[in-house]
Design an enzyme around this catalytic site. Structure first.
Site, PDB file in Angstrom:
ATOM      1  N   TYR A  23     -15.119   2.320   8.894  1.00  0.00           N
ATOM      2  CA  TYR A  23     -13.658   2.413   8.999  1.00  0.00           C
ATOM      3  C   TYR A  23     -13.219   2.205  10.453  1.00  0.00           C
ATOM      4  CZ  TYR A  23      -9.085   4.828   8.664  1.00  0.00           C
ATOM      5  OH  TYR A  23      -7.756   5.174   8.705  1.00  0.00           O
ATOM      6  N   LYS A  77     -10.941  -0.744  12.097  1.00  0.00           N
ATOM      7  CA  LYS A  77      -9.674  -0.476  12.796  1.00  0.00           C
ATOM      8  C   LYS A  77      -9.710  -1.024  14.225  1.00  0.00           C
ATOM      9  CE  LYS A  77      -7.238   1.682   9.630  1.00  0.00           C
ATOM     10  NZ  LYS A  77      -6.067   1.011   9.037  1.00  0.00           N
ATOM     11  N   GLY A  93       0.867  -1.189   0.000  1.00  0.00           N
ATOM     12  CA  GLY A  93       0.000   0.000   0.000  1.00  0.00           C
ATOM     13  C   GLY A  93       0.897   1.230   0.000  1.00  0.00           C
ATOM     14  N   GLY A 102       0.267   5.552  -1.412  1.00  0.00           N
ATOM     15  CA  GLY A 102      -0.677   6.516  -0.855  1.00  0.00           C
ATOM     16  C   GLY A 102       0.010   7.634  -0.100  1.00  0.00           C
ATOM     17  N   GLN A 103      -0.791   8.346   0.692  1.00  0.00           N
ATOM     18  CA  GLN A 103      -0.282   9.528   1.397  1.00  0.00           C
ATOM     19  C   GLN A 103       0.854   9.159   2.356  1.00  0.00           C
ATOM     20  OE1 GLN A 103      -2.922  11.418   4.193  1.00  0.00           O
ATOM     21  NE2 GLN A 103      -1.855  13.379   4.073  1.00  0.00           N
ATOM     22  N   ASP A 160      -1.566  -7.146  -5.096  1.00  0.00           N
ATOM     23  CA  ASP A 160      -2.878  -6.922  -4.482  1.00  0.00           C
ATOM     24  C   ASP A 160      -2.865  -7.534  -3.082  1.00  0.00           C
ATOM     25  OD1 ASP A 160      -5.481  -6.876  -3.665  1.00  0.00           O
ATOM     26  OD2 ASP A 160      -6.316  -7.738  -5.511  1.00  0.00           O
ATOM     27  N   ASP A 201       2.062  -2.037  -4.356  1.00  0.00           N
ATOM     28  CA  ASP A 201       0.749  -1.396  -4.373  1.00  0.00           C
ATOM     29  C   ASP A 201      -0.069  -2.011  -5.511  1.00  0.00           C
ATOM     30  OD1 ASP A 201      -0.222   1.574  -3.078  1.00  0.00           O
ATOM     31  OD2 ASP A 201      -1.323   0.926  -4.864  1.00  0.00           O
TER      32      ASP A 201
HETATM   33  P1  NAD Z   1      -4.098   6.116   0.953  1.00  0.00           P
HETATM   34  O1  NAD Z   1      -5.506   5.834   0.568  1.00  0.00           O
HETATM   35  O2  NAD Z   1      -3.484   7.423   0.610  1.00  0.00           O
HETATM   36  O3  NAD Z   1      -3.155   4.957   0.383  1.00  0.00           O
HETATM   37  C1  NAD Z   1      -3.496   3.602   0.431  1.00  0.00           C
HETATM   38  C2  NAD Z   1      -2.711   2.899  -0.654  1.00  0.00           C
HETATM   39  O4  NAD Z   1      -3.086   1.531  -0.613  1.00  0.00           O
HETATM   40  C3  NAD Z   1      -3.031   3.414  -2.063  1.00  0.00           C
HETATM   41  O5  NAD Z   1      -1.838   3.680  -2.777  1.00  0.00           O
HETATM   42  C4  NAD Z   1      -3.804   2.269  -2.711  1.00  0.00           C
HETATM   43  O6  NAD Z   1      -3.557   2.143  -4.111  1.00  0.00           O
HETATM   44  C5  NAD Z   1      -3.236   1.084  -1.945  1.00  0.00           C
HETATM   45  N1  NAD Z   1      -4.144  -0.055  -1.978  1.00  0.00           N
HETATM   46  C6  NAD Z   1      -5.491  -0.066  -1.854  1.00  0.00           C
HETATM   47  N2  NAD Z   1      -5.950  -1.311  -1.974  1.00  0.00           N
HETATM   48  C7  NAD Z   1      -4.868  -2.108  -2.155  1.00  0.00           C
HETATM   49  C8  NAD Z   1      -4.711  -3.498  -2.348  1.00  0.00           C
HETATM   50  N3  NAD Z   1      -5.743  -4.338  -2.387  1.00  0.00           N
HETATM   51  N4  NAD Z   1      -3.451  -3.975  -2.510  1.00  0.00           N
HETATM   52  C9  NAD Z   1      -2.377  -3.145  -2.508  1.00  0.00           C
HETATM   53  N5  NAD Z   1      -2.484  -1.820  -2.345  1.00  0.00           N
HETATM   54  C10 NAD Z   1      -3.716  -1.315  -2.168  1.00  0.00           C
HETATM   55  O7  NAD Z   1      -3.986   5.857   2.538  1.00  0.00           O
HETATM   56  P2  NAD Z   1      -2.930   6.468   3.557  1.00  0.00           P
HETATM   57  O8  NAD Z   1      -3.439   7.785   4.004  1.00  0.00           O
HETATM   58  O9  NAD Z   1      -1.564   6.356   3.023  1.00  0.00           O
HETATM   59  O10 NAD Z   1      -3.146   5.468   4.776  1.00  0.00           O
HETATM   60  C11 NAD Z   1      -2.376   4.298   4.965  1.00  0.00           C
HETATM   61  C12 NAD Z   1      -2.847   3.609   6.229  1.00  0.00           C
HETATM   62  O11 NAD Z   1      -2.809   4.517   7.329  1.00  0.00           O
HETATM   63  C13 NAD Z   1      -4.286   3.094   6.161  1.00  0.00           C
HETATM   64  O12 NAD Z   1      -4.390   1.895   6.873  1.00  0.00           O
HETATM   65  C14 NAD Z   1      -5.060   4.169   6.860  1.00  0.00           C
HETATM   66  O13 NAD Z   1      -6.232   3.653   7.420  1.00  0.00           O
HETATM   67  C15 NAD Z   1      -4.090   4.603   7.936  1.00  0.00           C
HETATM   68  N6  NAD Z   1      -4.360   5.972   8.420  1.00  0.00           N
HETATM   69  C16 NAD Z   1      -4.177   7.060   7.624  1.00  0.00           C
HETATM   70  C17 NAD Z   1      -4.450   8.342   8.121  1.00  0.00           C
HETATM   71  C18 NAD Z   1      -4.241   9.595   7.296  1.00  0.00           C
HETATM   72  O14 NAD Z   1      -4.561  10.702   7.759  1.00  0.00           O
HETATM   73  N7  NAD Z   1      -3.707   9.500   6.095  1.00  0.00           N
HETATM   74  C19 NAD Z   1      -4.920   8.494   9.430  1.00  0.00           C
HETATM   75  C20 NAD Z   1      -5.129   7.349  10.202  1.00  0.00           C
HETATM   76  C21 NAD Z   1      -4.820   6.094   9.699  1.00  0.00           C
END
Ligand code: NAD
Length: 310
Positions: free
Chosen positions: A142, A146, A8, A11-12, A52, A34
């Site tokens: 969500y 969690k 993953g 993402g952010q 995946d 990813d």
């Molecule tokens: P995001 O949505 O920006 O990135 C998630 C990434 O996972 C994406 O690149 C997506 O393509 C990839 N993804 C989705 N399904 C997939 C799959 N089946 N196989 C492989 N890759 C897959 O999320 P984020 O903000 O980077 O968050 C990452 C983690 O941190 C998550 O578990 C999220 O719940 C947790 N989180 C984030 C925040 C925040 O503010 N960003 C806050 C609390 C918790």
């Protein structure tokens, strides 16, 4: 030697985490993975694979074959997106976790990082200075996923000795990649509009306080927790972690100090109800005492970094 998989990774959080881990442990030792077909340009300094997280057979065979020591599992549907697709959110957020926990239970992975969220709390949780141990009745898909994930992490630690570590991230503010559909995304979008000289319409009310953190602090915390000696990691569900708590009005005022002409209006949507069910501020004394967590960015320093780098 350490060999790390970030699943993953695009993402952010993943984008910045991969770069920080590669700096620390060497680019070739950190594989980004990813669903995305192509490796994003900013992750092209090291190995990338399309994987995946729900493809159990492939994930298992790849991890066993490559002998990863540490796995960071970041693939998930976030709060706002999950409300629109509850079945799939539950499937992705839970099944991907079990695949990785079971691999660790079988001895194929030494250490797991799995992020939780302030979404594990709910409307009956004390809103201010929310303690590590308190009432937890999440009211979003969500948050439910969690909280269940946290329980399973602790269970695998207690029952099978799985070294799993976790942080309840607050809303994260970053400039290297866009947020992925969360309720705190406004606190990133607002900087983009300010920098572009445009008006910002906020989807939360002006007085909605939420816990937040600048991404550099979050990445440093993640790596510090993963590198802490196992005996210092006393919470095996997930650690409360705190840096900032502010309202849309306060972030607007912080930006206005730099860009006086910036304007904001407020049009709350369905995300207001999600925000109202979450804490306004977090007590993270366990993280501070157990493994020495200290934040470095306050709101004005975050504003300055965001406006400088966007
Ligand atoms: P995001 O949505 O920006 O990135 C998630 C990434 O996972 C994406 O690149 C997506 O393509 C990839 N993804 C989705 N399904 C997939 C799959 N089946 N196989 C492989 N890759 C897959 O999320 P984020 O903000 O980077 O968050 C990452 C983690 O941190 C998550 O578990 C999220 O719940 C947790 N989180 C984030 C925040 C925040 O503010 N960003 C806050 C609390 C918790």
């Amino acid at each position: 030697m350490k060999k790390i998989l970030v699943l993953g990774s695009c993402g952010q959080i993943g984008t910045e985490l991969v770069l920080a881990l590669r700096d620390k442990f060497g680019a070739q030792n950190v594989v980004a993975a990813d669903l995305k077909e192509e490796c994003p340009e900013n992750l092209s300094n090291g190995p990338y694979i399309r994987l995946d997280a729900l493809n159990k057979e492939l994930v298992r065979s790849y991890i066993i074959e490559q002998q990863f020591s540490d796995v960071y599992l970041l693939a998930a549907l976030l709060s706002a997106t999950a409300e629109k697709n509850p079945d799939f959110a539950w499937k992705l957020n839970m099944e991907s976790l079990f695949i990785i926990l079971d691999l660790a239970k079988e001895g194929h992975i030494s250490k797991i990082f799995w992020p939780s969220s302030i979404a594990v709390f709910g409307p009956t949780t004390p809103r201010f200075n929310t303690p590590q141990y308190t009432v937890m009745e999440p009211s979003t898909v969500y948050g439910i996923s969690k909280q269940a994930g946290e329980r399973w992490c602790e269970y695998y630690y207690n029952k099978f000795g799985v070294d799993v570590r976790s942080i309840r991230y607050p809303g994260l503010i970053s400039y290297k990649s866009l947020p992925g559909g969360g309720t705190t995304d406004y606190a990133v979008d607002i900087y983009y509009k300010a920098k572009a000289g445009e008006h910002f319409t906020c989807f939360l009310k002006e007085d909605t306080a939420l816990p937040m953190m600048f991404m550099d602090d979050a990445i440093r915390a993640t790596i510090e927790l993963m590198e802490a000696p196992a005996e210092q990691v006393k919470v095996r569900s997930s650690y409360n972690l705190s840096a900032l708590s502010f309202t849309p009005k306060q972030i607007f005022e912080s930006i206005q100090k730099v860009i006086p002409s910036f304007t904001v209006s407020y049009e709350p949507d369905f995300r207001q109800a999600i925000a109202d069910s979450w804490p306004a501020s977090i007590d993270d004394s366990y993280a501070r005492e157990n493994w020495g967590w200290r934040e470095r960015y306050d709101l004005d320093k975050t504003t300055s970094e965001m406006l400088k780098n966007l």
